[in-house]
Design an enzyme around this catalytic site. Structure first.
Site: not given
Ligand code: ADP
Ligand code: ZN
Length: 652
Positions: A199, A202-203, A422
């Site tokens: 994925g 940040g997911t 804009e």
């Molecule tokens: P990745 O590893 O995919 O880059 P992370 O696991 O570091 O992303 O997620 C980033 C932040 O988003 C985490 O610190 C968490 O707080 C928040 N987060 C991600 N998924 C969830 C979820 N399903 N529910 C609540 N918070 C989430």
């Molecule tokens: Zn523009």
């Protein structure tokens, strides 16, 4: 712990040696003889105060009867002779004094080597300091894995993970297995060793992995693929070995490898025959994964954004043979995520997770967390007690477009150009039937952009139609068209717009088969143009087709340009109105924009309205603050009352 002691011990030894040296040096200096005039020395001798005298050519060292050492220099050999004849020979014959003819205390080998030793010591210390910086504090442990054991895993569990219901279900099996590995072993069930979490950044791939460990109540080791890629050859491989040794000792457990694509890219790919170090690391990883028995209780979770670049060997059965897709959260999941992360952040009335979820399509969980944090910071800056919607709005803008650059000085001419540009985007977005409504127009520079126009979908979208894409091109080109129309000159500011418009047109022709002439055929190159492997791959179509594609792209972009030109010429008055309003207040929100567009308000009137609103907000802030202090005072008063009551009871 042992390693720590060892490292620490080495520091102590080095420290001891160095301080020993310096102590030695200073002590020697203390007992170094004091230099006195020659005449003084002769008087000492004639007073019979000298016990021992040593000649080293013209340098004379004498030991006095009180134990002190002195040193003097004879002017010539004649002096020395005379001294012998007049005093020394007699005194030594009487046994009062010892005469040595050569310096006895020759500097020892040690002393001559001292400077060299010191230099070496300094170099060693420097080297250690450098290694420490690179190794993150573990100078003496190259090759030891930097896997971190997370002790706080227990805190996070599946109930902290919003959305992702199917994904949790898939991982539940692993949780069950980690809870009772024996049960599975007895049944002969084969559990996957590795699960690939796929994925965008940040997911929540790391997050859900931690939650899996927490849910199962097992230790969690984490390491990043980019950690493996080190400057010394062979280090990566030994890191992997060490990591698995550690994991075996604490099984059942989860090992999480972040950014596995950093080590796991296809072998033999890349220019110049590939990266030796990376390949060694990858090979070691494969060896380890094959090495541990089926139900050893170690589960490896790995995260990547690019499963397509991974070496196929990694994806074979018994390795990462299972993939779990972690996608962007939908509106429901966003609401839950905001709920989870705003638990310790008081939201003002009317700021509901539901509202925020609707305002944040396309936000990743990390973006949402970031947004809430930014908003909380803004609230803290005004010493507020609850996060208000305007702070959320500012935070959303910040997350999307980067922080506002308030300090950059912009000339009036530049400002007008941006305003026209804009306004052009905004007017076209408003006129086009299928384009999302304008949410905000701004000429406050952010990041690299001089200004921006934000259009926001009212709901999540999963599909793009041909019409949508054509409109997007018109919208993107509108900035440039407005410049051309109003200023008869164009700026470089539109280069990103033009790039994006061209990309959309290209996708339409080559990916989605939207061109009537070329038909529904995919002409796109593979996404990953990875040097080496795909370097020599040929395009799957002829030169003629390539020309045809170019022509089609040009035609689509050109049509878009003409549509934008038509719309803006027809709405010139509105364009100027919006641009003028931008000059006055710099930021225009959705409602203000519609009123300007419909001619309900003039730029000047809008400016006056905004100014009075700002005063309102200031007053509201003051009132809120006063209320806050009142509350505190009341609390204090109540506490005092309670104390007094308690006292009274005691005295009764
Ligand atoms: P990745 O590893 O995919 O880059 P992370 O696991 O570091 O992303 O997620 C980033 C932040 O988003 C985490 O610190 C968490 O707080 C928040 N987060 C991600 N998924 C969830 C979820 N399903 N529910 C609540 N918070 C989430
Ligand atoms: Zn523009």
């Amino acid at each position: 712990m042992k390693r720590f002691l060892k490292t620490f011990g080495i520091y102590i030894i080095i420290f001891a040696v160095i301080s020993g040296f310096s102590l030695f040096l200073t002590r020697n200096k203390d007992s170094a003889p004091k230099v006195i005039p020659y005449s003084k020395l002769t008087s000492y001798i004639s007073d019979a105060k000298v016990k021992e005298i040593t000649f080293d050519e013209l340098t004379i060292t004498a030991k006095l009867d009180d134990g002190k050492k002195v040193k003097a220099f004879a002017h010539s050999a004649l002096d020395v002779d005379r001294l012998h004849n007049t005093l020394l020979d007699k005194q030594s014959a009487e046994g009062k004094l010892v005469v040595n003819n050569k310096e006895q205390e020759k500097p020892s080998v040690f002393m001559t080597l001292l400077p060299t030793l010191l230099i070496i010591a300094v170099i060693v210390v420097f080297w250690i300091m450098i290694m420490r910086q690179q190794g993150g504090g573990k100078a003496m442990s190259f090759g030891k894995s930097r896997a971190k054991l997370q002790h706080d895993v227990g805190k996070l569990s599946f109930k902290d993970v919003a959305g992702l219901d199917e994904e949790k279900e898939e991982l539940q099996e692993i949780v069950d297995f980690l809870k009772a590995p024996k049960k599975y072993a007895n049944l002969g069930a084969r559990i996957p060793r590795g699960v690939l979490l796929v994925g965008p950044p940040g997911t929540g791939k790391t997050y859900i992995s931690k939650a899996t460990a927490g849910e199962a109540g097992v230790p969690f080791f984490t390491i990043s693929g980019s950690d493996f890629v080190e400057m010394f050859v062979g280090v990566g491989a030994s890191r992997v070995r060490d990591l698995f040794d550690k994991a075996k000792k604490s099984s059942p457990c989860i090992v999480f490898i972040d950014e596995i694509d950093a080590v796991g890219r296809k072998r033999g790919a890349g220019m110049g025959g590939g990266h030796d170090e990376r390949e060694q690391t990858l090979n070691q990883l494969l060896v380890e994964m094959d090495g541990f028995a089926d139900n050893s209780g170690i589960i490896i979770l790995a995260a990547t954004n690019r499963p397509d670049v991974l070496d196929p060997a990694l994806l074979r059965p018994g390795r990462f043979d299972r993939q779990v897709l972690i996608g962007m959260p939908d509106i429901k999941a966003r609401e839950e995520i905001i709920g989870i992360h705003s638990k310790n952040k008081p939201l003002a009335e009317g700021v509901e997770p539901k509202v925020l979820a609707r305002r944040t399509p396309g936000f990743s969980p990390a973006d949402l967390e970031n947004m809430l944090n930014e908003a909380a910071l803004l609230t803290a800056r005004r010493s507020g007690i609850a996060i208000r919607m305007d702070e959320i709005e500012e935070a959303i803008t910040k997350v999307i477009a980067g922080p506002a650059k308030k300090s950059r000085v912009i000339s009036e001419k530049e400002k007008w150009l941006t305003a026209i540009h804009e306004a052009g985007h905004a007017i076209v977005a408003q006129v086009l039937p299928g384009t999302d409504p304008v949410h905000q127009v701004s000429i406050v520079p952010r990041g690299r952009a001089g200004g921006f126009t934000m259009i926001l979908p009212t709901e999540d979208r999963y599909y793009n139609t041909k019409g949508d894409m054509e409109e997007e091109i018109v919208h993107l080109l509108a900035g440039r068209v407005a410049e051309m129309l109003m200023l008869s000159d164009i700026s470089t500011g539109a280069s990103n717009d033009i790039q994006r418009a061209t990309d959309v047109a290209k996708d339409m022709v080559t990916k989605y088969g939207f061109s009537d002439i070329l038909g529904p055929v995919n002409y796109a190159d593979s996404d990953e143009v990875f040097l080496g492997r795909d370097f020599t791959s040929k395009k799957s179509f002829s030169e003629d087709t390539a020309n045809e594609i170019d022509k089609e792209i040009k035609r689509i972009v050109h049509d878009g340009y003409e549509t934008a030109q038509r719309i803006l010429t027809e709405n010139k008055e509105k364009l100027v109105r919006v641009a003028e309003a931008l000059m006055l207040i710099e930021n225009i929100d959705a409602k203000q924009f519609v009123r300007l567009f419909d001619g309900e308000i003039t730029p000047k009137e809008l400016e006056a309205e905004v100014q009075s609103k700002e005063q309102d907000i200031e007053e509201k802030n003051k009132m809120e603050e006063a209320q806050f202090h009142k509350n505190i005072e009341r609390q204090h008063a109540e506490e005092k009352l309670h104390k007094d009551e308690a006292k009274e009871q005691k005295s009764i």
